[in-house]
Design an enzyme around this catalytic site. Structure first.
Site, PDB file in Angstrom:
ATOM      1  N   LYS A 108     -10.988  -3.634  -4.085  1.00  0.00           N
ATOM      2  CA  LYS A 108     -11.782  -2.249  -4.230  1.00  0.00           C
ATOM      3  C   LYS A 108     -10.713  -1.252  -5.018  1.00  0.00           C
ATOM      4  CE  LYS A 108     -11.590  -2.974   0.496  1.00  0.00           C
ATOM      5  NZ  LYS A 108     -12.338  -3.468   1.548  1.00  0.00           N
ATOM      6  N   LYS A 124       0.711  -1.006  -0.079  1.00  0.00           N
ATOM      7  CA  LYS A 124       0.064   0.098   0.196  1.00  0.00           C
ATOM      8  C   LYS A 124       1.098   1.268  -0.062  1.00  0.00           C
ATOM      9  CE  LYS A 124      -4.133  -1.546   2.141  1.00  0.00           C
ATOM     10  NZ  LYS A 124      -5.152  -1.343   3.325  1.00  0.00           N
ATOM     11  N   LYS A 132      -6.435 -10.427  -7.524  1.00  0.00           N
ATOM     12  CA  LYS A 132      -7.588 -10.472  -6.744  1.00  0.00           C
ATOM     13  C   LYS A 132      -8.675  -9.495  -7.025  1.00  0.00           C
ATOM     14  CE  LYS A 132      -6.918  -8.707  -2.270  1.00  0.00           C
ATOM     15  NZ  LYS A 132      -7.106  -8.750  -0.892  1.00  0.00           N
TER      16      LYS A 132
HETATM   17  P1  TYM Z   1     -10.268  -6.488   3.886  1.00  0.00           P
HETATM   18  O1  TYM Z   1     -11.448  -5.199   4.114  1.00  0.00           O
HETATM   19  O2  TYM Z   1      -9.469  -5.957   2.907  1.00  0.00           O
HETATM   20  O3  TYM Z   1     -11.118  -7.803   3.346  1.00  0.00           O
HETATM   21  C1  TYM Z   1     -12.113  -8.353   4.213  1.00  0.00           C
HETATM   22  C2  TYM Z   1     -12.242  -9.755   3.969  1.00  0.00           C
HETATM   23  O4  TYM Z   1     -12.420 -10.121   2.515  1.00  0.00           O
HETATM   24  C3  TYM Z   1     -11.550 -11.021   2.047  1.00  0.00           C
HETATM   25  N1  TYM Z   1     -11.383 -10.794   0.751  1.00  0.00           N
HETATM   26  C4  TYM Z   1     -11.560 -11.527  -0.231  1.00  0.00           C
HETATM   27  N2  TYM Z   1     -11.736 -12.900  -0.411  1.00  0.00           N
HETATM   28  C5  TYM Z   1     -11.598 -13.601  -1.586  1.00  0.00           C
HETATM   29  N3  TYM Z   1     -11.489 -12.975  -2.743  1.00  0.00           N
HETATM   30  C6  TYM Z   1     -11.030 -11.627  -2.675  1.00  0.00           C
HETATM   31  N4  TYM Z   1     -10.902 -10.966  -4.066  1.00  0.00           N
HETATM   32  C7  TYM Z   1     -11.173 -10.896  -1.511  1.00  0.00           C
HETATM   33  N5  TYM Z   1     -10.893  -9.481  -1.215  1.00  0.00           N
HETATM   34  C8  TYM Z   1     -11.032  -9.558   0.131  1.00  0.00           C
HETATM   35  C9  TYM Z   1     -10.107 -10.873   3.023  1.00  0.00           C
HETATM   36  O5  TYM Z   1      -9.448 -11.700   3.005  1.00  0.00           O
HETATM   37  C10 TYM Z   1     -10.945 -10.540   4.205  1.00  0.00           C
HETATM   38  O6  TYM Z   1     -10.971 -11.798   4.961  1.00  0.00           O
HETATM   39  N6  TYM Z   1      -7.256  -5.859   7.891  1.00  0.00           N
HETATM   40  C11 TYM Z   1      -8.672  -6.252   7.359  1.00  0.00           C
HETATM   41  C12 TYM Z   1      -9.779  -5.792   8.225  1.00  0.00           C
HETATM   42  C13 TYM Z   1      -9.512  -6.139   9.601  1.00  0.00           C
HETATM   43  C14 TYM Z   1      -9.513  -7.397  10.398  1.00  0.00           C
HETATM   44  C15 TYM Z   1      -9.373  -6.981  11.785  1.00  0.00           C
HETATM   45  C16 TYM Z   1      -9.983  -8.722  10.098  1.00  0.00           C
HETATM   46  C17 TYM Z   1      -9.205  -5.179  10.632  1.00  0.00           C
HETATM   47  N7  TYM Z   1      -9.037  -5.749  11.950  1.00  0.00           N
HETATM   48  C18 TYM Z   1      -9.486  -8.211  12.594  1.00  0.00           C
HETATM   49  C19 TYM Z   1      -9.993  -9.665  10.839  1.00  0.00           C
HETATM   50  C20 TYM Z   1      -9.827  -9.353  12.290  1.00  0.00           C
HETATM   51  C21 TYM Z   1      -8.729  -6.139   6.013  1.00  0.00           C
HETATM   52  O7  TYM Z   1      -8.432  -5.055   5.191  1.00  0.00           O
HETATM   53  O8  TYM Z   1      -9.742  -6.840   5.252  1.00  0.00           O
END
Ligand code: TYM
Length: 332
Positions: A198, A112, A195
């Protein structure tokens, strides 16, 4: 019952199909089996610049999509991170037991920061995984269901839990990453080797939960495939067609093999038309329900406040223990 916890960032106008099939569908399945805690990490969202009105709107939109997608506030705890101040408080303590080098090895920060130019990347973005560790450890969960991309962050939370326990006495449950192996990893429709995300280069690569069915059909129709004609699953040579099959399978529950057999001798166009239909059929009720919830923001805010109260009851007990063990004076 074992406890699980997970969250998704409110950083877009809609969750995409990757968030839905890769995460939300599993959450909904798990809430019956586990003591489930789901939250919206808005503190994480501001590690990159956010427009304040947009952030507020996106936080509600994300909550509405969790609920519309099947998260049941009577079965689990659903809350907004900034409404539970213990997250930021524990994050500080954890910041102070994390090595600078250790934090520097987090690959998502590197990706990032590189995208923004490292001079513009915030210190918040750098300590983002430590805040995530606080999110997790406050609730003593047994498991953290996330996609493969979040594995390193869950590993850090395990390291920090173990370190604090060794230094100050047993305090935290060391959580397991629940990486959903069988769950779908969804790729960008225009760039099927990346993948779905957003931060995609073109919106045409995304399917959003709140998109109009016409937009969804158009994006599936224009999804990148290959110069062959046969419908087979081969991630290496046919990433586009394989992605369409993965989505189809995740939505209908049919296996990829069953789909390949059913589409033998048919053309890509057939697959796309049918896929557009099953996707919109699945997403239309979710979109309608989300819009209904968003039409009454006061009620949505009330549900979230109730969730924050439930969450605080757990988080404040953990934080009090951590503060006492750290040597902070009790607040009389
Ligand atoms: P984030 O918001 O990027 O993604 C949320 C969840 O979606 C999954 N994901 C996907 N799975 C399959 N195909 C895709 N193309 C795809 N894009 C995203 C991600 O693996 C994730 O499970 N840092 C975390 C948010 C967070 C969090 C936490 C998660 C903050 N605190 C504590 C668990 C526990 C994040 O940015 O996820």
């Amino acid at each position: 019952r074992h406890r699980i916890l997970s969250g998704m960032q409110p950083s877009a106008d809609s969750l995409h199909l990757g968030n839905y099939l890769g995460a939300l569908v599993n959450w909904v399945r798990m809430q019956d089996e586990y003591d489930a805690i789901f939250f919206i990490p808005d503190l994480h969202a501001i590690t990159v610049p956010q427009d304040p009105a947009e952030l507020a709107r996106r936080t509600r939109v994300t909550a509405a999509q969790y609920i519309a997608g099947g998260v049941d506030v009577d079965k689990c705890t659903l809350f907004v991170q900034s409404q539970v101040p213990e997250h930021a408080q524990l994050a500080w303590v954890l910041n102070c037991i994390t090595g600078f080098g250790e934090a520097s090895r987090m690959t998502q920060f590197k990706d990032k920061a590189l995208r923004q130019g490292s001079e513009y990347a915030s210190v918040g973005l750098f300590t983002y995984p430590i805040l995530q560790a606080a999110d997790i450890l406050l609730y003593q969960p047994h498991g953290v269901p996330v996609g493969e991309d979040q594995r390193q962050h869950v590993e850090l939370s395990r390291d920090l839990a173990a370190r604090f326990n060794t230094r100050f006495g047993n305090t935290f449950t060391v959580p397991e990453p629940f990486i959903q192996k069988e769950s779908a990893k969804i790729y960008d429709l225009q760039l099927p080797t990346a993948k779905m995300s957003k931060s995609a280069e073109s919106p045409n690569g995304l399917i959003n939960l709140l998109d109009d069915p016409k937009v969804i059909a158009k994006r599936i129709k224009s999804a990148v495939t290959d110069a062959e004609t046969d419908i087979r699953f081969d991630r290496e040579t046919k990433p586009g067609v394989s992605n369409l099959l993965t989505i189809y399978s995740a939505i209908t529950g049919q296996t990829v093999d069953q789909l390949v057999a059913a589409y033998e001798g048919k053309m890509y166009g057939h697959l796309k038309v049918d896929l557009a239909e099953v996707v919109t059929e699945r997403l239309t009720p979710i979109r309608d329900r989300a819009n209904e919830l968003l039409a009454d923001p006061a009620e949505l805010d009330r549900l979230l406040a109730l969730g924050a109260d439930k969450a605080r009851a757990i988080a404040s007990a953990t934080l009090a223990d951590v503060y006492a063990k750290t040597g902070f004076l009790p607040y009389a």
